[in-house]
Motif scaffolding. Structure first.
Motif, PDB file in Angstrom:
ATOM      1  N   VAL A  58      57.823  42.949   5.100  1.00  0.00           N
ATOM      2  CA  VAL A  58      58.858  43.192   4.091  1.00  0.00           C
ATOM      3  C   VAL A  58      60.186  42.670   4.645  1.00  0.00           C
ATOM      4  N   ILE A  59      60.908  41.925   3.829  1.00  0.00           N
ATOM      5  CA  ILE A  59      62.184  41.352   4.246  1.00  0.00           C
ATOM      6  C   ILE A  59      63.121  42.458   4.704  1.00  0.00           C
ATOM      7  N   GLY A  60      63.762  42.235   5.838  1.00  0.00           N
ATOM      8  CA  GLY A  60      64.682  43.207   6.391  1.00  0.00           C
ATOM      9  C   GLY A  60      64.117  43.945   7.595  1.00  0.00           C
ATOM     10  N   SER A  61      62.802  43.869   7.798  1.00  0.00           N
ATOM     11  CA  SER A  61      62.175  44.541   8.947  1.00  0.00           C
ATOM     12  C   SER A  61      62.630  43.880  10.238  1.00  0.00           C
ATOM     13  N   PRO A  62      62.838  44.648  11.290  1.00  0.00           N
ATOM     14  CA  PRO A  62      62.692  46.094  11.395  1.00  0.00           C
ATOM     15  C   PRO A  62      63.924  46.829  10.863  1.00  0.00           C
ATOM     16  N   PHE A  63      63.663  48.022  10.321  1.00  0.00           N
ATOM     17  CA  PHE A  63      64.708  48.875   9.774  1.00  0.00           C
ATOM     18  C   PHE A  63      65.083  49.937  10.801  1.00  0.00           C
ATOM     19  N   LYS A  64      66.311  50.434  10.722  1.00  0.00           N
ATOM     20  CA  LYS A  64      66.773  51.448  11.677  1.00  0.00           C
ATOM     21  C   LYS A  64      66.129  52.802  11.441  1.00  0.00           C
ATOM     22  N   THR A  65      65.830  53.136  10.179  1.00  0.00           N
ATOM     23  CA  THR A  65      65.246  54.437   9.875  1.00  0.00           C
ATOM     24  C   THR A  65      63.977  54.277   9.045  1.00  0.00           C
ATOM     25  N   PHE A  66      63.153  55.317   9.101  1.00  0.00           N
ATOM     26  CA  PHE A  66      61.944  55.338   8.285  1.00  0.00           C
ATOM     27  C   PHE A  66      62.311  55.307   6.804  1.00  0.00           C
ATOM     28  N   ALA A  67      63.352  56.031   6.423  1.00  0.00           N
ATOM     29  CA  ALA A  67      63.782  56.089   5.020  1.00  0.00           C
ATOM     30  C   ALA A  67      64.147  54.697   4.489  1.00  0.00           C
ATOM     31  N   GLU A  68      64.811  53.889   5.318  1.00  0.00           N
ATOM     32  CA  GLU A  68      65.151  52.518   4.903  1.00  0.00           C
ATOM     33  C   GLU A  68      63.893  51.683   4.694  1.00  0.00           C
ATOM     34  N   ALA A  69      62.921  51.825   5.598  1.00  0.00           N
ATOM     35  CA  ALA A  69      61.662  51.087   5.474  1.00  0.00           C
ATOM     36  C   ALA A  69      60.902  51.535   4.228  1.00  0.00           C
ATOM     37  N   ALA A  71      62.152  52.856   1.473  1.00  0.00           N
ATOM     38  CA  ALA A  71      62.869  52.352   0.293  1.00  0.00           C
ATOM     39  C   ALA A  71      62.584  50.870   0.076  1.00  0.00           C
ATOM     40  N   ALA A  72      62.533  50.091   1.148  1.00  0.00           N
ATOM     41  CA  ALA A  72      62.243  48.656   1.024  1.00  0.00           C
ATOM     42  C   ALA A  72      60.835  48.432   0.476  1.00  0.00           C
ATOM     43  N   CYS A  73      59.887  49.257   0.882  1.00  0.00           N
ATOM     44  CA  CYS A  73      58.521  49.148   0.362  1.00  0.00           C
ATOM     45  C   CYS A  73      58.485  49.464  -1.129  1.00  0.00           C
ATOM     46  N   THR A  74      59.209  50.470  -1.548  1.00  0.00           N
ATOM     47  CA  THR A  74      59.258  50.842  -2.965  1.00  0.00           C
ATOM     48  C   THR A  74      59.868  49.719  -3.792  1.00  0.00           C
ATOM     49  N   ILE A  75      60.924  49.108  -3.285  1.00  0.00           N
ATOM     50  CA  ILE A  75      61.539  47.970  -3.982  1.00  0.00           C
ATOM     51  C   ILE A  75      60.558  46.795  -4.049  1.00  0.00           C
ATOM     52  N   MET A  76      59.837  46.546  -2.960  1.00  0.00           N
ATOM     53  CA  MET A  76      58.863  45.449  -2.951  1.00  0.00           C
ATOM     54  C   MET A  76      57.754  45.712  -3.958  1.00  0.00           C
ATOM     55  N   LEU A  77      57.274  46.942  -4.035  1.00  0.00           N
ATOM     56  CA  LEU A  77      56.250  47.291  -5.005  1.00  0.00           C
ATOM     57  C   LEU A  77      56.753  47.052  -6.432  1.00  0.00           C
TER      58      LEU A  77
END
Length: 84
Positions: A58-69, A71-77
């Protein structure tokens, strides 16, 4: 549409979720210690169920927090399912 992540591997920081024909994984990477090696942070990836190919980061990885990761997965979905 939301993804509900659960710990996929005991004693490792790996979570998975699936929805609408897609599988998502979030893992924690760091430079030292147990687990995956890489740039420190939460790495998110996805792949479609029906294709036997490797996961796509997912674009933006690695993320600083689990919550950011997460959220990025939800946007990708949302993006993936809007194309259908």
């Amino acid at each position: 549409m939301s993804l509900l992540f659960h710990r996929a591997v005991e004693h490792m920081e790996i979570w998975s979720a699936s929805s609408d024909g897609y599988s998502f994984v979030i893992s924690f990477e760091n430079l030292t210690g147990p687990g995956f090696r890489g740039s420190p942070g939460y790495v998110a990836s996805w792949r479609p169920f029906e294709q036997s190919r490797g996961a796509i980061r997912v674009i933006g990885s690695p993320f600083k927090t689990f919550a950011e990761a997460e959220a990025a997965c939800t946007i990708m979905l949302s993006y993936l399912t809007s194309e259908n």
